[in-house]
Motif scaffolding. Structure first.
Motif, short mmCIF file in Angstrom:
data_model
loop_
_atom_site.label_atom_id
_atom_site.label_comp_id
_atom_site.label_asym_id
_atom_site.label_seq_id
_atom_site.Cartn_x
_atom_site.Cartn_y
_atom_site.Cartn_z
N ARG A 12 -7.06 -61.19 27.43
CA ARG A 12 -6.92 -62.14 28.55
C ARG A 12 -5.98 -63.29 28.20
NH1 ARG A 12 -12.64 -61.71 28.59
NH2 ARG A 12 -13.37 -60.11 30.05
N ALA A 13 -5.93 -63.61 26.93
CA ALA A 13 -5.06 -64.71 26.49
C ALA A 13 -3.63 -64.26 26.25
CB ALA A 13 -5.63 -65.34 25.22
N GLY A 14 -3.35 -62.99 26.43
CA GLY A 14 -2.00 -62.48 26.25
C GLY A 14 -1.65 -62.13 24.83
N ARG A 15 -2.64 -62.13 23.96
CA ARG A 15 -2.40 -61.78 22.55
C ARG A 15 -2.64 -60.28 22.40
NH1 ARG A 15 -5.24 -66.75 22.24
NH2 ARG A 15 -7.20 -65.67 21.81
N ILE A 16 -1.68 -59.50 22.87
CA ILE A 16 -1.88 -58.06 23.03
C ILE A 16 -1.96 -57.36 21.68
CG2 ILE A 16 -0.95 -55.96 24.09
CD1 ILE A 16 -1.93 -58.16 26.03
N ALA A 17 -1.14 -57.75 20.73
CA ALA A 17 -1.15 -57.07 19.43
C ALA A 17 -2.50 -57.21 18.75
CB ALA A 17 -0.04 -57.62 18.54
N GLN A 18 -3.06 -58.45 18.79
CA GLN A 18 -4.37 -58.65 18.17
C GLN A 18 -5.44 -57.84 18.90
OE1 GLN A 18 -2.08 -60.93 18.95
NE2 GLN A 18 -2.37 -62.87 17.83
N ALA A 19 -5.36 -57.83 20.25
CA ALA A 19 -6.34 -57.07 21.03
C ALA A 19 -6.27 -55.59 20.69
CB ALA A 19 -6.10 -57.28 22.52
N GLU A 20 -5.06 -55.06 20.62
CA GLU A 20 -4.91 -53.63 20.36
C GLU A 20 -5.45 -53.27 18.98
OE1 GLU A 20 -1.51 -50.11 20.60
OE2 GLU A 20 -0.93 -52.22 20.77
N PRO A 31 -16.00 -43.48 18.53
CA PRO A 31 -15.11 -42.81 19.49
C PRO A 31 -15.71 -42.69 20.89
CG PRO A 31 -15.22 -41.59 17.41
CD PRO A 31 -16.31 -42.63 17.37
N ARG A 32 -16.99 -43.00 21.06
CA ARG A 32 -17.60 -42.94 22.39
C ARG A 32 -17.65 -44.32 23.05
NH1 ARG A 32 -19.96 -38.37 23.70
NH2 ARG A 32 -21.47 -39.38 25.09
N ASN A 33 -16.86 -45.24 22.51
CA ASN A 33 -16.81 -46.58 23.10
C ASN A 33 -15.82 -46.55 24.28
OD1 ASN A 33 -16.18 -49.34 23.67
ND2 ASN A 33 -17.00 -49.89 21.65
N GLY A 34 -16.36 -46.33 25.46
CA GLY A 34 -15.52 -46.17 26.64
C GLY A 34 -14.70 -47.40 26.97
N ARG A 35 -15.27 -48.58 26.76
CA ARG A 35 -14.54 -49.80 27.10
C ARG A 35 -13.31 -49.96 26.22
NH1 ARG A 35 -12.84 -52.61 31.15
NH2 ARG A 35 -12.61 -54.85 30.73
N ALA A 36 -13.41 -49.59 24.95
CA ALA A 36 -12.26 -49.66 24.06
C ALA A 36 -11.16 -48.71 24.55
CB ALA A 36 -12.66 -49.31 22.63
N CYS A 37 -11.56 -47.51 24.97
CA CYS A 37 -10.57 -46.55 25.48
C CYS A 37 -9.87 -47.10 26.72
CB CYS A 37 -11.25 -45.22 25.81
SG CYS A 37 -11.93 -44.36 24.38
N GLU A 38 -10.66 -47.71 27.61
CA GLU A 38 -10.08 -48.22 28.86
C GLU A 38 -9.07 -49.33 28.58
OE1 GLU A 38 -13.06 -49.27 31.71
OE2 GLU A 38 -14.22 -47.45 31.33
N LEU A 39 -9.44 -50.26 27.70
CA LEU A 39 -8.54 -51.38 27.42
C LEU A 39 -7.28 -50.91 26.70
CD1 LEU A 39 -11.13 -54.10 26.41
CD2 LEU A 39 -9.68 -54.09 28.45
N LEU A 40 -7.42 -49.96 25.79
CA LEU A 40 -6.24 -49.40 25.13
C LEU A 40 -5.33 -48.71 26.16
CD1 LEU A 40 -7.87 -48.06 21.86
CD2 LEU A 40 -5.99 -49.72 21.98
N ALA A 41 -5.95 -48.06 27.15
CA ALA A 41 -5.15 -47.42 28.21
C ALA A 41 -4.37 -48.47 28.99
CB ALA A 41 -6.07 -46.63 29.14
N TYR A 42 -5.01 -49.57 29.32
CA TYR A 42 -4.32 -50.62 30.08
C TYR A 42 -3.15 -51.19 29.29
CZ TYR A 42 -8.64 -50.44 32.82
OH TYR A 42 -9.71 -50.02 33.55
N ILE A 43 -3.34 -51.35 27.98
CA ILE A 43 -2.27 -51.89 27.13
C ILE A 43 -1.09 -50.92 27.11
CG2 ILE A 43 -1.65 -52.40 24.73
CD1 ILE A 43 -4.53 -53.56 24.44
#
Length: 691
Positions: A12-20, A31-43
């Motif tokens: 949300r703060a725009g620090r994409i590299a750290q988030a990724e 590997p069953r962490n769906g939220r992590a998969c979704e956010l990586l997809a958005y990136i």
């Protein structure tokens, strides 16, 4: 989960590299962490890395915890990559989880539209509209979908709603113009295109649509200006070369004509979308290149329809054969003037006839005659292609006859959807439609010789004499006046050609001018179509050393009066590459001998077909030199010309060409032969009907 929460804060703060980095760490741990998969997809999606984005979304979609948002995003990515069917599945799952929501329904409609499933698209858009009617994108898509369903009256208000919400939408001004054109409101359409081009002077679609409307309004010079503008902006635009060439021919502008023809045909032969089949009819194109053009156009405009079916049930042998005729021109139009009498001559004891009118023109006497001649008649113009095909199947049509083909107003997708078990290309389009859903083309041995069958996608049905119908009750006016009334010399040779201006090409005009120079006092009587063509032909005559006063212009008249004035002509000179068709019949019925040159294609051999059927084959020539030589010989042999006219007066009442009843029987024999093969489970094949 703590890693994902931290990653979301960085995201949300725009620090994409750290988030990724944190998200990838979280995925490695679980590997069953769906939220992590979704956010990586958005990136990945924000970086336009669509393959990686989809991979992460597919991982999320495989988990029970997958969110409706992730499934929606997956559908968007699939749609963006051209996989609309998969996108529909993703949007459907998203809507099932979340319930109806605007974005999901809207994108579901877009996906169905991409597949040509316009009824399903309309349903999704209507549901979305109930949730948010103030989306200009939605209103625009509703308009486009309704237009695709040929419901132009319903489409127009949605264009206007989109524009009320956002007046700067160029596409909607253009789509509004297209809908108005289809509704017969061409003047309003031009104003809509003006608004579009004021916003975006470089918009090619607006220029092309404006050209189409101007062509329909019989303003070819202005249409040509639009095509010139497109050529400057996008010279490789689909079908531009053919449209531009055709518009130039309509105003007899022949600058570099031969070179333009050669280049256009070469592009078609190379498989390019350079010209629609109809625009190539007046140029020296052989049947092979015409078939190539038709195949390209058919593949482009008539995509395969896997849901298309044949007739719903086998025909009861006890009932009459049901023949359906489909046309946008059941009105005062040359096609209807030709075939109305044949409809009246059908054997109602053996054939049940249906008329499917596809045009939106105001009612007139010719249309009323057609409606009375056919047992069942209805205007289905406002229905979709799929609806019309389904209606024909529901009515048990055995043989569907397309009287348009790829001519103006044609709707080939009705036949792509299998309106009947047997489908026939006839009359309106003198050539192959290049598609596998038309089973037969009605022709004769002159227009399609046997050694050219391979240049037709359809199987060829030869009718005896000529494939061309005629009305043997056609009235000829009783008061033709004098030659002076028509602006013609009283005693000089009158050569005539009442073909449309776009059929007049430089090679035939050169011959005509040589004839005028060779025959003292002679004149050339032409049909006046538009001022630009008239000025151009006058200039061409002057350039060839001919006094322009020797070209006399015939204005348009009601048919009976037009037929009556033919008696003032001595010899009708046919055009080369697109012969006189209806105009040849009119000349012969009016008592004027017609001289033709049998060319290399179907439209260039119709004159020869008609002359053979009327009993004057000696007026068919095979070379330019023979054409010119015979014209000169007849012009300087009054006795021979008079003898021809006298023979024609007898032949017009005895020859097969003008025997509508006999033609109807032969047409019915063709239908019987087609149906017999179908009923025996045999595929379509070439058929020859005995005389």
């Amino acid at each position: 989960m703590q890693l994902v929460a931290q990653a979301e804060t960085h995201f949300r703060a725009g620090r994409i590299a750290q988030a990724e980095a944190l998200l990838r760490q979280a995925f490695e741990l679980d590997p069953r962490n769906g939220r992590a998969c979704e956010l990586l997809a958005y990136i990945c999606g924000n970086r336009q890395e669509l393959a990686a984005c989809e991979d992460w979304l597919q991982k999320a979609a495989a988990l029970p915890s997958c969110s409706p948002e992730a499934l929606f995003y997956l559908g968007r990515v699939q749609l963006q990559q051209g996989r609309a069917r998969e996108a529909i599945g993703s949007f459907g799952r998203s809507l099932k989880l979340a319930g109806a929501y605007f974005e999901g329904l809207h994108e579901l409609g877009v996906a169905h539209g991409a597949l040509g499933e316009h009824e399903k698209a309309l349903d999704a858009f209507r549901r979305a509209e109930r949730l948010n009617p103030r989306s200009p994108d939605l209103q625009s898509n509703l308009a486009g979908t309704l237009a695709a369903l040929h419901r132009f009256g319903d489409a127009l208000p949605h264009c206007e709603r989109a524009l009320a919400l956002d007046p700067g939408r160029v596409k909607d001004w253009t789509d509004r113009g297209a809908a108005l054109t289809e509704l017969g409101r061409g003047g309003e359409a031009l104003e809509s295109y003006r608004r579009a081009l004021a916003l975006a002077p470089q918009d090619v679609a607006a220029w092309m649509n404006q050209a189409t409307t101007l062509t329909l309004l019989k303003r070819p010079a202005e249409a040509l200006s639009c095509y010139d503008q497109v050529e400057r902006l996008a010279p490789q635009w689909d079908y531009l070369a053919g449209h531009r060439l055709h518009a130039a021919m309509a105003v007899c502008r022949w600058d570099e004509w031969a070179q333009q023809v050669e280049q256009t045909l070469a592009r078609v032969e190379a498989g390019e979308r350079a010209a629609t089949p109809f625009t190539l009819m007046p140029v020296p194109a052989g049947p092979a290149v015409l078939l190539r053009s038709a195949r390209i156009y058919a593949q482009d405009q008539c995509p395969p329809q896997p849901l298309a079916v044949s007739a719903a049930a086998p025909r009861d042998a006890a009932r009459r054969l049901r023949v359906g005729y489909f046309s946008s021109d059941f009105r005062n139009h040359p096609m209807s003037q030709l075939i109305a009498r044949v409809f009246e001559c059908h054997d109602r004891d053996r054939y049940e006839t249906f008329g499917f009118a596809l045009g939106t023109h105001p009612p007139d006497a010719v249309g009323a005659r057609i409606a009375a001649a056919l047992e069942h008649f209805g205007n289905v113009a406002a229905r979709s292609d799929a609806e019309i095909a389904a209606l024909a199947r529901a009515q048990g049509i055995d043989i569907a006859v397309d009287l348009n083909g790829f001519s103006e107003g044609g709707r080939p997708n009705i036949f792509a959807g299998r309106a009947a078990p047997v489908q026939v290309n006839y009359l309106g389009f003198p050539g192959s439609m290049g598609c596998d859903f038309m089973d037969y083309i009605l022709a004769d041995a002159t227009v399609i010789p046997e050694d050219e069958f391979g240049h037709y996608a359809e199987k060829v049905v030869w009718l005896p004499d000529s494939y061309f119908p005629n009305d043997d009750t056609k009235a000829i006016g009783s008061a033709p006046g004098t030659r002076a009334d028509q602006g013609l010399p009283a005693d000089a040779m009158v050569f005539a050609c009442f073909n449309s201006n776009h059929k007049i090409t430089p090679d035939v005009f050169e011959v005509w001018m040589r004839l005028l120079r060779a025959v003292p006092g002679s004149v050339l009587w032409l049909l006046k179509s538009n001022d630009e063509a008239q000025r151009a032909l006058v200039a061409e005559a002057v350039r060839r050393g001919v006094d322009p006063q020797r070209i006399v212009w015939a204005g348009r008249l009601p048919l009976a009066d037009h037929l009556a004035r033919h008696r003032h002509a001595d010899l009708f000179l046919d055009t080369f590459h697109y012969n006189a068709h209806t105009t040849c019949c009119d000349a012969l019925w009016g008592g004027v001998p017609v001289l033709t040159l049998a060319g290399a294609s179907f439209p260039a051999r119709v004159g020869a077909s008609l002359l053979a059927a009327v009993g004057l084959p000696e007026l068919v020539t095979r070379s330019v030199a023979a054409y010119e030589g015979l014209a000169l010989e007849l012009a300087t042999s009054p006795q021979r010309l008079a003898a021809l006219r006298e023979r024609l007066q007898h032949l017009r009442t005895t020859a097969p060409l003008f025997d509508s009843g006999r033609f109807a029987r032969r047409l019915e024999s063709a239908f019987d032969a087609m149906w017999q093969r179908h009923s025996q489970g045999l595929p379509p094949d070439h058929i020859r009907i005995a005389g």
